[in-house]
Design a protein around this motif. Structure first.
Motif, short mmCIF file in Angstrom:
data_model
loop_
_atom_site.label_atom_id
_atom_site.label_comp_id
_atom_site.label_asym_id
_atom_site.label_seq_id
_atom_site.Cartn_x
_atom_site.Cartn_y
_atom_site.Cartn_z
N ARG A 96 0.96 -1.21 0.07
CA ARG A 96 -0.08 0.17 0.05
C ARG A 96 0.85 1.36 -0.07
NH1 ARG A 96 -3.82 -2.79 3.47
NH2 ARG A 96 -4.84 -4.36 2.18
N VAL A 97 0.58 2.07 -0.84
CA VAL A 97 1.24 3.35 -0.99
C VAL A 97 0.09 4.38 -0.67
CG1 VAL A 97 2.85 5.06 -2.45
CG2 VAL A 97 3.01 2.54 -2.70
N VAL A 98 0.23 5.19 0.37
CA VAL A 98 -0.48 6.26 0.83
C VAL A 98 -0.06 7.60 0.36
CG1 VAL A 98 -1.13 7.53 3.11
CG2 VAL A 98 -1.26 5.14 3.00
N VAL A 99 -0.88 8.34 -0.30
CA VAL A 99 -0.82 9.78 -0.86
C VAL A 99 -1.47 10.70 -0.12
CG1 VAL A 99 -0.68 11.22 -3.03
CG2 VAL A 99 0.01 8.66 -3.01
N VAL A 100 -0.87 11.49 0.66
CA VAL A 100 -1.69 12.38 1.40
C VAL A 100 -1.54 14.05 1.03
CG1 VAL A 100 -2.21 13.43 3.62
CG2 VAL A 100 -1.39 11.22 3.54
N ALA A 101 -2.35 14.02 -0.12
CA ALA A 101 -2.08 15.51 -0.86
C ALA A 101 -3.39 16.01 -1.66
CB ALA A 101 -0.96 15.17 -1.94
N HIS A 112 -0.94 6.78 -9.65
CA HIS A 112 -0.75 5.88 -10.76
C HIS A 112 0.69 5.47 -10.96
CE1 HIS A 112 -4.37 8.09 -11.78
NE2 HIS A 112 -4.77 7.30 -12.55
N ALA A 113 1.73 5.86 -10.37
CA ALA A 113 2.77 5.06 -10.58
C ALA A 113 2.81 3.78 -9.34
CB ALA A 113 4.13 5.99 -9.95
N ALA A 114 2.11 4.14 -8.43
CA ALA A 114 2.01 2.97 -7.75
C ALA A 114 0.96 1.71 -8.09
CB ALA A 114 1.32 3.50 -6.12
N MET A 115 0.00 1.96 -8.67
CA MET A 115 -0.59 1.24 -9.50
C MET A 115 0.06 0.51 -10.59
SD MET A 115 -4.50 2.59 -9.59
CE MET A 115 -4.30 3.76 -10.93
N LEU A 116 0.66 0.99 -11.52
CA LEU A 116 1.52 0.94 -12.52
C LEU A 116 2.75 -0.38 -11.79
CD1 LEU A 116 2.41 0.74 -15.61
CD2 LEU A 116 3.78 2.53 -15.11
N ALA A 148 3.39 0.59 2.98
CA ALA A 148 4.95 0.18 2.62
C ALA A 148 5.50 1.68 2.61
CB ALA A 148 5.17 -0.45 1.52
N LEU A 149 4.81 2.93 2.18
CA LEU A 149 5.45 4.12 2.00
C LEU A 149 4.07 5.09 1.94
CD1 LEU A 149 8.06 5.72 0.78
CD2 LEU A 149 6.71 5.68 -1.38
N ILE A 150 4.51 6.31 2.57
CA ILE A 150 3.57 7.53 2.82
C ILE A 150 4.23 8.64 2.07
CG2 ILE A 150 2.24 8.90 4.00
CD1 ILE A 150 2.46 6.68 6.37
N PHE A 151 3.42 9.19 1.05
CA PHE A 151 4.08 10.47 0.29
C PHE A 151 2.96 11.52 0.67
CE2 PHE A 151 3.10 13.06 -3.60
CZ PHE A 151 4.59 13.50 -3.84
N GLY A 164 7.18 5.88 12.98
CA GLY A 164 7.10 4.27 12.63
C GLY A 164 6.81 3.73 11.19
N TYR A 165 6.82 4.82 10.40
CA TYR A 165 6.33 4.80 8.98
C TYR A 165 7.38 5.35 7.91
CZ TYR A 165 1.92 3.48 10.74
OH TYR A 165 0.69 2.83 11.44
N ASP A 166 7.49 4.75 6.86
CA ASP A 166 8.32 5.49 5.84
C ASP A 166 7.68 6.61 4.95
OD1 ASP A 166 10.50 6.03 3.88
OD2 ASP A 166 10.38 4.02 2.91
N VAL A 167 8.12 7.88 5.40
CA VAL A 167 7.38 8.97 5.03
C VAL A 167 8.36 9.79 4.18
CG1 VAL A 167 6.03 10.93 5.51
CG2 VAL A 167 5.91 8.97 7.02
N VAL A 168 7.97 10.21 2.82
CA VAL A 168 8.57 10.82 2.00
C VAL A 168 7.88 12.04 1.34
CG1 VAL A 168 10.18 8.88 1.44
CG2 VAL A 168 8.13 9.54 0.07
#
Length: 248
Positions: A96-101, A112-116, A148-151, A164-168
């Motif tokens: 799971r790639v979370v996008v907070v934006a 869409h990159a996550a889905m690809l 797995a990643l939070i953007f 506790g999360y990988d945040v970028v």
């Protein structure tokens, strides 16, 4: 009982539909347009139009008072490069790639990159990290999703993400040439593509699963009902979307 053909008008376009009245006071609205062939993923449409009409405007947003537009080729290239960057960072199939934006070019590209990449895009409204927001709610949501990643591109909001999360705040890509068709070939219609959170009005927001096939069906149904090809508003000229082009 089938009712007469109807042309329903809305801000999105004219709908050419049959109105069917079923037992129990149920009204079914059915498109009279023959559906287009269904691809595996909505990403197939993006790749197609990036090849056929690469310089046509696709995405548009206002940044610091200036409208910025992105064409199909640029959008597809950004999605492909970001997908390979995600894979290179350790994001795997089904992660799971979370996008907070806010809705915009960056959120579109990363999602869409996550889905690809075969991962699952989880968009979360920035209000969850806003000033005065209930911190326990976002903590519970993230615990349930286990990303797995939070953007989070906004510096202030990124600082409020629970530890506790990988945040970028950005996803670095390089200048290498990548072939997106390779990743498209690994996708299937039944793969999980997106998790959408409910409002949480009765408690903790629930994650609703959308597969690639479900997203494709949603777009085809929208484009099939709405005659989006003949709109002439300024909005439709500037904001060219996948939904408005799949039947051309």
């Amino acid at each position: 009982m089938r009712g007469p053909c109807a042309r329903l008008r809305s801000s999105f376009g004219d709908a050419d539909v049959d109105i069917i009245r079923l037992p129990g006071d149920v009204i079914e609205v059915r498109s009279r347009t023959t559906p287009s062939a269904a691809p595996t993923s909505t990403l197939n449409w993006l790749q197609h139009w990036a090849t056929v009409t690469p310089s046509t405007p696709f995405l548009s947003e206002v940044v610091d008072g200036i409208r910025v537009s992105v064409d199909y080729a640029t959008a597809w290239d950004a999605v492909v490069r970001t997908a390979f960057a995600l894979l290179g960072s350790g994001v795997g199939r089904g992660d799971r790639v979370v996008v907070v934006a806010h809705n915009g070019v960056d959120s579109f590209v990363v999602g869409h990159a996550a889905m690809l990449a075969g991962a699952v895009w989880v968009p979360i409204a920035p209000q969850y990290l806003g000033l005065g927001a209930d911190r326990t709610k976002i903590a519970q949501v993230l615990e349930k999703i286990s990303p797995a990643l939070i953007f989070v591109p906004d510096d202030t909001l990124r600082a409020r993400v629970p530890q506790g999360y990988d945040v970028v705040g950005q996803i670095a890509t390089d200048g290498s040439a990548f072939e997106g068709n390779t990743l498209l070939g690994h996708l299937t219609g039944g793969d999980r593509a997106k998790l959408l959170l409910t409002s949480g009005s009765t408690g903790l927001p629930k994650a609703v699963v959308y597969t690639h096939r479900m997203l494709v069906s949603n777009v085809r149904a929208t484009a099939g009902c709405l005659d989006v090809r003949h709109r002439s508003s300024t909005c439709s000229r500037r904001l060219v979307t996948l939904e408005s082009r799949i039947r051309r």
